[in-house]
Design a protein around this motif. Structure first.
Motif, PDB file in Angstrom:
ATOM      1  N   GLY A   1       7.197  -1.704   2.206  1.00  0.00           N
ATOM      2  CA  GLY A   1       6.517  -2.094   3.423  1.00  0.00           C
ATOM      3  C   GLY A   1       5.420  -1.153   3.802  1.00  0.00           C
ATOM      4  O   GLY A   1       5.204  -0.109   3.176  1.00  0.00           O
ATOM      5  N   GLY A   2       4.679  -1.541   4.812  1.00  0.00           N
ATOM      6  CA  GLY A   2       3.560  -0.761   5.265  1.00  0.00           C
ATOM      7  C   GLY A   2       2.258  -1.390   4.822  1.00  0.00           C
ATOM      8  O   GLY A   2       2.251  -2.310   3.995  1.00  0.00           O
ATOM      9  N   PRO A   3       1.165  -0.885   5.339  1.00  0.00           N
ATOM     10  CA  PRO A   3      -0.131  -1.530   5.108  1.00  0.00           C
ATOM     11  C   PRO A   3      -0.649  -1.387   3.689  1.00  0.00           C
ATOM     12  O   PRO A   3      -1.583  -2.067   3.309  1.00  0.00           O
ATOM     13  N   HIS A   4      -0.035  -0.506   2.883  1.00  0.00           N
ATOM     14  CA  HIS A   4      -0.593  -0.271   1.550  1.00  0.00           C
ATOM     15  C   HIS A   4       0.173  -0.990   0.460  1.00  0.00           C
ATOM     16  O   HIS A   4       0.077  -0.622  -0.702  1.00  0.00           O
TER      17      HIS A   4
END
Lengths: 229, 229
Positions: free
Chosen positions: B75-78
């Motif tokens: 997960g996360g924006p990257h």
DNA sequence: TCAAAAGTGTTAGTCATACACCCATGC
DNA sequence: GCATGGGTGTATGACTAACACTTTTGA
């Protein structure tokens, strides 16, 4: 329809060795006698790993040394009152940090290193039951990973002796290992440790021991099996 | 302040053996040529494990047979365009299901079993890059777990021969194992398999093989190491 | 009778274990 | 000197790996 959104938190199982005992860092919730794992919510714009590293730096003042990996994700309505939404647990293995309680932001008495054996049978310290499960998973993961990875060195300082390394296994597994055989086993595993060519004297007398640092290996071939050293 | 809330989805790495090849179930996104892992959002009132089991039942029509465990959370924006919010990946090991494509709700041509080797070097089928990483993690987890758990039997039917079991290892590891030594190794591991006292004839002639079912063991002592059978 | 696959026997080599022994230092 | 812990040597036993061989079926 838009998907249901829930809060995501990161909880840390921070393990270290203190006085030959495997210990986990616990924090006490304000105004209660309930101990929990350190952790916090994930910011909207950060990676899970980034969030865990941020928590680790905030709680233990550590960034470079040691090991940090994702453990497991817990969540849902049946996971107890202390997990709201989804909790992503991380496991960190650290060398003994004698000044930890001085550097962390928590006031004294709000955080402590607790021997993992003191959490069970019978518990000397009461931990939130859902967090107890997370600690158990983390300890089991650590014990298992000692067998087939060089992670035992994460419990040691940057420079350590083979006796230091052996004591990690002995504390984590609760067994006594034969020093000569342990030495041969470790040195015959490529990339486990690298000799520094220097020596240090043990406290209380004894022949100086050679110093080593962590090697480049990420897995041990052959593994250092629990019953075979 | 209230914590930031994000969408949580469950993605499945569904592995099976088809024609001696390790295969993963992929679905095609509507109107695109991009293949992804099957999955969906977690309902607000269900456990993560429950959500994964629900997805598995919906996608493969399987509930009792096989093995399902949490793999990792991404997960996360990257993490690429195909993971929005947080994705909890689960790993399932299933016996070959010849009628899978008929029983699943997807229309034909929207889902397929793809050999994992066809996803890399050079890829014959393009997978969303973040999902490719998840598949790689799942395959690596499965390969590693074959060594020290009896999970190889999860790839087999409820009744199987030692040759069936051996072919699981050979397909997953890409090596040839010595049948006599494999037999001794498995039978000398307590709780790995239990003999049924019945036999079955191999196709195309040959001495009938004894039938076994999965044993009660959850770990193999000693492990069946990749280079030691 | 032949091919194919299951299962047994056997042996040489490797590795782990246990323990005797030597080395180097503090006290 | 002597206690303490580091480090080396070595023999016994267990286990692995490789392969010859026997058994039991289908064709």
């Amino acid at each position: 329809m838009s998907p249901p959104a829930v809060a995501v938190s990161v909880d840390l199982v921070l393990l270290t060795l203190r006085s030959g005992q495997l210990c986990v860092l616990l924090t006490r919730r304000v105004g209660t006698d309930v101990w929990t794992l350190p952790g916090g919510f994930v910011d909207g714009d950060e990676d899970l790993d980034t969030a865990a590293a941020r928590q680790l730096a905030a709680r233990a003042g550590v960034t470079a040394t040691g090991h940090l990996e994702q453990l497991r994700t817990y969540g849902g309505p049946h996971h107890g009152p202390w997990i709201s939404g989804v909790s992503v647990a991380y496991l960190a293995l650290l060398p003994d940090l004698p000044d930890l309680l001085a550097t962390e932001p928590e006031p004294a008495g709000r955080a402590c290193w607790c021997p993992v054996d003191a959490l069970t049978s019978p518990p000397e310290r009461v931990l939130a039951p859902d967090h107890l499960r997370i600690v158990a998973d983390g300890v089991e993961r650590a014990r298992a990973k000692l067998e087939y990875t060089p992670l035992a060195a994460a419990f040691c300082e940057d420079e350590f002796t083979l006796a230091d390394l052996r004591r990690v296994y002995e504390a984590a597994w609760g067994v006594a290992l034969d020093p000569p055989n342990f030495r041969r086993k470790v040195l015959s595993t490529p990339g486990f440790v690298v000799p520094l060519g220097r020596r240090t004297s043990p406290p209380g007398g004894g022949r100086p021991a050679e110093l080593y640092s962590r090697g480049p290996a990420t897995a041990l071939h052959p593994p250092l099996l629990r019953r075979s050293v």
